[in-house]
Design an enzyme around this catalytic site. Structure first.
Site, PDB file in Angstrom:
ATOM      1  N   ASP A   8       0.868  -1.175   0.000  1.00  0.00           N
ATOM      2  CA  ASP A   8       0.000   0.000   0.000  1.00  0.00           C
ATOM      3  C   ASP A   8       0.911   1.232   0.000  1.00  0.00           C
ATOM      4  O   ASP A   8       2.134   1.132  -0.179  1.00  0.00           O
ATOM      5  CB  ASP A   8      -1.000  -0.042   1.170  1.00  0.00           C
ATOM      6  CG  ASP A   8      -0.361   0.256   2.523  1.00  0.00           C
ATOM      7  OD1 ASP A   8       0.890   0.357   2.593  1.00  0.00           O
ATOM      8  OD2 ASP A   8      -1.116   0.376   3.501  1.00  0.00           O
ATOM      9  N   CYS A  63       3.078  -3.032   4.102  1.00  0.00           N
ATOM     10  CA  CYS A  63       2.244  -1.874   4.421  1.00  0.00           C
ATOM     11  C   CYS A  63       3.007  -1.082   5.485  1.00  0.00           C
ATOM     12  O   CYS A  63       4.198  -1.307   5.666  1.00  0.00           O
ATOM     13  CB  CYS A  63       0.829  -2.281   4.848  1.00  0.00           C
ATOM     14  SG  CYS A  63       0.690  -3.148   6.414  1.00  0.00           S
ATOM     15  N   THR A  65       2.986  -1.014   8.824  1.00  0.00           N
ATOM     16  CA  THR A  65       3.524  -1.863   9.892  1.00  0.00           C
ATOM     17  C   THR A  65       3.710  -3.308   9.468  1.00  0.00           C
ATOM     18  O   THR A  65       4.358  -4.081  10.178  1.00  0.00           O
ATOM     19  CB  THR A  65       2.543  -1.884  11.083  1.00  0.00           C
ATOM     20  OG1 THR A  65       1.280  -2.393  10.603  1.00  0.00           O
ATOM     21  CG2 THR A  65       2.345  -0.485  11.665  1.00  0.00           C
ATOM     22  N   HIS A  96      10.353 -23.631   9.362  1.00  0.00           N
ATOM     23  CA  HIS A  96       9.228 -24.200  10.110  1.00  0.00           C
ATOM     24  C   HIS A  96       7.869 -23.930   9.465  1.00  0.00           C
ATOM     25  O   HIS A  96       6.973 -24.756   9.590  1.00  0.00           O
ATOM     26  CB  HIS A  96       9.192 -23.617  11.531  1.00  0.00           C
ATOM     27  CG  HIS A  96      10.324 -24.097  12.390  1.00  0.00           C
ATOM     28  ND1 HIS A  96      10.384 -23.865  13.747  1.00  0.00           N
ATOM     29  CD2 HIS A  96      11.462 -24.788  12.086  1.00  0.00           C
ATOM     30  CE1 HIS A  96      11.481 -24.407  14.248  1.00  0.00           C
ATOM     31  NE2 HIS A  96      12.175 -24.960  13.257  1.00  0.00           N
ATOM     32  N   HIS A 131       6.598 -30.159  11.078  1.00  0.00           N
ATOM     33  CA  HIS A 131       6.086 -28.859  10.635  1.00  0.00           C
ATOM     34  C   HIS A 131       5.015 -29.022   9.556  1.00  0.00           C
ATOM     35  O   HIS A 131       4.063 -28.249   9.492  1.00  0.00           O
ATOM     36  CB  HIS A 131       7.233 -27.987  10.126  1.00  0.00           C
ATOM     37  CG  HIS A 131       8.304 -27.801  11.156  1.00  0.00           C
ATOM     38  ND1 HIS A 131       8.071 -27.131  12.341  1.00  0.00           N
ATOM     39  CD2 HIS A 131       9.593 -28.230  11.197  1.00  0.00           C
ATOM     40  CE1 HIS A 131       9.182 -27.149  13.078  1.00  0.00           C
ATOM     41  NE2 HIS A 131      10.112 -27.813  12.405  1.00  0.00           N
TER      42      HIS A 131
END
Ligand code: RB5
Length: 143
Positions: A8, A63, A65, A96, A131
């Site tokens: 964004d 974005c 954060t 993992h 995993h």
């Protein structure tokens, strides 16, 4: 490996810096194309469609954060979007989680740390085994 990237407005400058660093690679840019305000779910959706249709094998989303676009991307089946905040997390996200989308905060991370994390992820191998059992449980989730 084909890589797609999207952001964004909060991640636009980081997206451009990543593209600049990997300019030898053929990276598919899904936008946005400026710092004008846009909605991050639209770019998470573009990324999910791109991976679902196998136009790319790995996605990078950014974005401000990394939180909002992670939440949005992980709503799509088959997407394993990992919010990366260190090279150690990048390594484990491959080993993992077999992440297929790396997510970064354009306003919370430094370009060098992001590049180091991408390189670390690319050099790591998925470990499978226990995993895979856990990833299968994620894919089986239906509520
Ligand atoms: C946009 O201002 C900002 O909210 C977005 O980039 C992101 O940080 C959301 O999680």
């Amino acid at each position: 490996m084909k890589i797609a990237i999207a952001s964004d407005h909060g991640g636009y400058e980081m997206k451009e810096a990543i593209k600049q660093h990997y300019q030898e690679c053929d990276i598919l840019d899904l936008g946005t194309d400026s710092t004008d305000s846009v909605d991050y779910p639209d770019f998470a959706k573009k990324m999910a469609l791109t991976l679902f249709t196998k136009k790319a094998d790995l996605g990078i989303l950014i974005c401000g954060t990394g939180v909002g676009i992670s939440i949005a991307a992980n709503r799509y089946k088959g997407i394993r979007a990992a919010l990366i905040y260190s090279t150690e997390v990048a390594k484990l996200a491959k080993q993992h989680n077999n992440a297929n989308v790396l997510v970064f905060g354009g306003r919370t991370m430094a370009v060098d740390d992001v590049i180091n994390s991408i390189d670390t992820f690319m050099q790591s191998e998925y470990e499978g085994g226990r995993h895979q059992r856990r990833l299968d449980k994620i894919e089986d989730t239906e509520l």
